[in-house]
Enzyme design. Sequence first.
Site, PDB file in Angstrom:
ATOM      1  N   LEU A  95       0.818  -1.216   0.000  1.00 53.37           N
ATOM      2  CA  LEU A  95       0.000   0.000   0.000  1.00 53.37           C
ATOM      3  C   LEU A  95       0.849   1.262   0.000  1.00 53.37           C
ATOM      4  O   LEU A  95       0.444   2.306  -0.492  1.00 53.37           O
ATOM      5  CB  LEU A  95      -0.895   0.034   1.248  1.00 53.37           C
ATOM      6  N   GLY A  96       2.005   1.181   0.616  1.00 50.72           N
ATOM      7  CA  GLY A  96       2.852   2.376   0.676  1.00 50.72           C
ATOM      8  C   GLY A  96       3.987   2.174   1.637  1.00 50.72           C
ATOM      9  O   GLY A  96       4.035   1.184   2.371  1.00 50.72           O
ATOM     10  N   GLY A 144       6.121   3.984   4.756  1.00 49.65           N
ATOM     11  CA  GLY A 144       6.138   5.059   5.735  1.00 49.65           C
ATOM     12  C   GLY A 144       7.567   5.374   6.112  1.00 49.65           C
ATOM     13  O   GLY A 144       8.503   4.911   5.457  1.00 49.65           O
ATOM     14  N   ALA A 190       8.633   1.894   7.927  1.00 51.01           N
ATOM     15  CA  ALA A 190       7.902   0.648   7.722  1.00 51.01           C
ATOM     16  C   ALA A 190       7.345   0.553   6.313  1.00 51.01           C
ATOM     17  O   ALA A 190       7.268   1.536   5.601  1.00 51.01           O
ATOM     18  CB  ALA A 190       6.755   0.584   8.721  1.00 51.01           C
ATOM     19  N   VAL A 233       3.857  -0.790   4.339  1.00 54.43           N
ATOM     20  CA  VAL A 233       2.468  -1.108   4.673  1.00 54.43           C
ATOM     21  C   VAL A 233       1.863  -1.976   3.567  1.00 54.43           C
ATOM     22  O   VAL A 233       1.992  -1.652   2.382  1.00 54.43           O
ATOM     23  CB  VAL A 233       1.625   0.176   4.877  1.00 54.43           C
ATOM     24  N   LYS A 279       1.419  -2.966   8.920  1.00 53.76           N
ATOM     25  CA  LYS A 279       2.600  -2.100   8.910  1.00 53.76           C
ATOM     26  C   LYS A 279       3.768  -2.905   9.467  1.00 53.76           C
ATOM     27  O   LYS A 279       3.784  -3.235  10.654  1.00 53.76           O
ATOM     28  CB  LYS A 279       2.305  -0.883   9.787  1.00 53.76           C
ATOM     29  N   ASP A 305       2.111  15.229  13.362  1.00 54.42           N
ATOM     30  CA  ASP A 305       2.351  15.091  11.920  1.00 54.42           C
ATOM     31  C   ASP A 305       1.032  15.027  11.158  1.00 54.42           C
ATOM     32  O   ASP A 305       0.856  14.200  10.264  1.00 54.42           O
ATOM     33  CB  ASP A 305       3.193  13.833  11.639  1.00 54.42           C
TER      34      ASP A 305
HETATM   35  P1  AMP Z   1       2.253   5.405   7.343  1.00 54.08           P
HETATM   36  O1  AMP Z   1       3.649   4.997   7.675  1.00 54.08           O
HETATM   37  O2  AMP Z   1       1.295   5.112   8.454  1.00 54.08           O
HETATM   38  O3  AMP Z   1       2.184   6.842   6.852  1.00 54.08           O
HETATM   39  O4  AMP Z   1       1.781   4.511   6.100  1.00 54.08           O
HETATM   40  C1  AMP Z   1       2.329   4.618   4.788  1.00 54.08           C
HETATM   41  C2  AMP Z   1       1.212   4.531   3.751  1.00 54.08           C
HETATM   42  O5  AMP Z   1       0.523   3.275   3.880  1.00 54.08           O
HETATM   43  C3  AMP Z   1       0.117   5.586   3.927  1.00 54.08           C
HETATM   44  O6  AMP Z   1       0.397   6.769   3.251  1.00 54.08           O
HETATM   45  C4  AMP Z   1      -1.088   4.888   3.329  1.00 54.08           C
HETATM   46  O7  AMP Z   1      -1.083   5.040   1.927  1.00 54.08           O
HETATM   47  C5  AMP Z   1      -0.869   3.426   3.659  1.00 54.08           C
HETATM   48  N1  AMP Z   1      -1.612   3.052   4.879  1.00 54.08           N
HETATM   49  C6  AMP Z   1      -1.191   3.104   6.170  1.00 54.08           C
HETATM   50  N2  AMP Z   1      -2.124   2.675   7.023  1.00 54.08           N
HETATM   51  C7  AMP Z   1      -3.186   2.305   6.264  1.00 54.08           C
HETATM   52  C8  AMP Z   1      -4.500   1.776   6.555  1.00 54.08           C
HETATM   53  N3  AMP Z   1      -4.882   1.528   7.809  1.00 54.08           N
HETATM   54  N4  AMP Z   1      -5.325   1.544   5.517  1.00 54.08           N
HETATM   55  C9  AMP Z   1      -4.941   1.805   4.260  1.00 54.08           C
HETATM   56  N5  AMP Z   1      -3.736   2.311   3.913  1.00 54.08           N
HETATM   57  C10 AMP Z   1      -2.866   2.551   4.900  1.00 54.08           C
END
Ligand code: AMP
Length: 300
Positions: A15-16, A18, A21, A23, A38, A131
């Site tokens: 998904l992406g 961070g 981490a 995800v 994550k 943030d």
């Molecule tokens: P983060 O490190 O929490 O910013 O996560 C990195 C990316 O993962 C985010 O920008 C989202 O695109 C995706 N992501 C994180 N948590 C979720 C979630 N609970 N549901 C869907 N996408 C998520």
Amino acid sequence: MSLIGKSRYKKKAELGKGTYAVVYLAQDQKTNQLVAIKKIRMSHAKDGLDLSAIRELKILQELSHPNVISLCDLYIHKKNISMVFEYCDNDLEKLINNKEVILEQRQVKEIMHQLISGLEFIHTRWVLHRDLKPDNLLIKNNVLKIADFGLARYFGSPSDLQKQAKYSNQVVTIWYRSPELLLGATKYSSAVDMWAAGCIFAEILIRSPLFPGSDEIDQLSRIFAITGTPNEKNWPGFSELPINKEGAILEFPVKEPVQLKTIFKAASEDTIDLLSKMLILNPNKRITAKEALEHPYFKK
Ligand code: AMP
């Protein structure tokens, strides 16, 4: 919280990424629900990033609110720790940037009510997010959820500021960073999140960032061009902030505040009033989440 093994979840896609981490989208084999996993690399502990992971984990375990992302599970596999979250298929950044989506006043109000309700909840539990930005505000079935607590931490009450430990001022993505952080404050409170929420409110209204600064000085110039330049009268203690002590403020030309109505032409009086209270330079005067929820904007 259970420590159920990895085998329960079937990974589907990335998904992406961070700050510390990766995800993944996955399916819970037991419930068939989609989840976001994550995965944090514990083997990278030396570079200090895991402190953020530990903070996020500790803080999220204690927070349960409809407008805060829910941590459903946690497991460790091959030196990696994985946090399992409810899956959200949308976020506020995507919503704002999708020009096909028309956001009516009542929808903007609903989004802001959800954001400020989540903030009120975390601030009451002495947690600062630090943030906030549209892509950290996830959306699931029209419910906004504050996510990514990687930079979050506990704070003392605003009246305890003098006794407080010093915090980093290099937090909050620069466009949403409050003037006190930009001016180097190391003792700050929930007002930093309210500033960011004000910037997000403005961005939802005009569908583009209000203060898209390129660096910290440019960011401050853009802010002062609208709020007016701060001084000891409208922000007592302002000249004691670290950057001012170094004399940088001398470079900002004196500006008078701009009437927000001239920027947000279609906005109602209540909208302008709440927004202006979220974007007050002096953090001690800035509206709190609790006060904002009582504002007439949310009463009509
Ligand atoms: P983060 O490190 O929490 O910013 O996560 C990195 C990316 O993962 C985010 O920008 C989202 O695109 C995706 N992501 C994180 N948590 C979720 C979630 N609970 N549901 C869907 N996408 C998520």
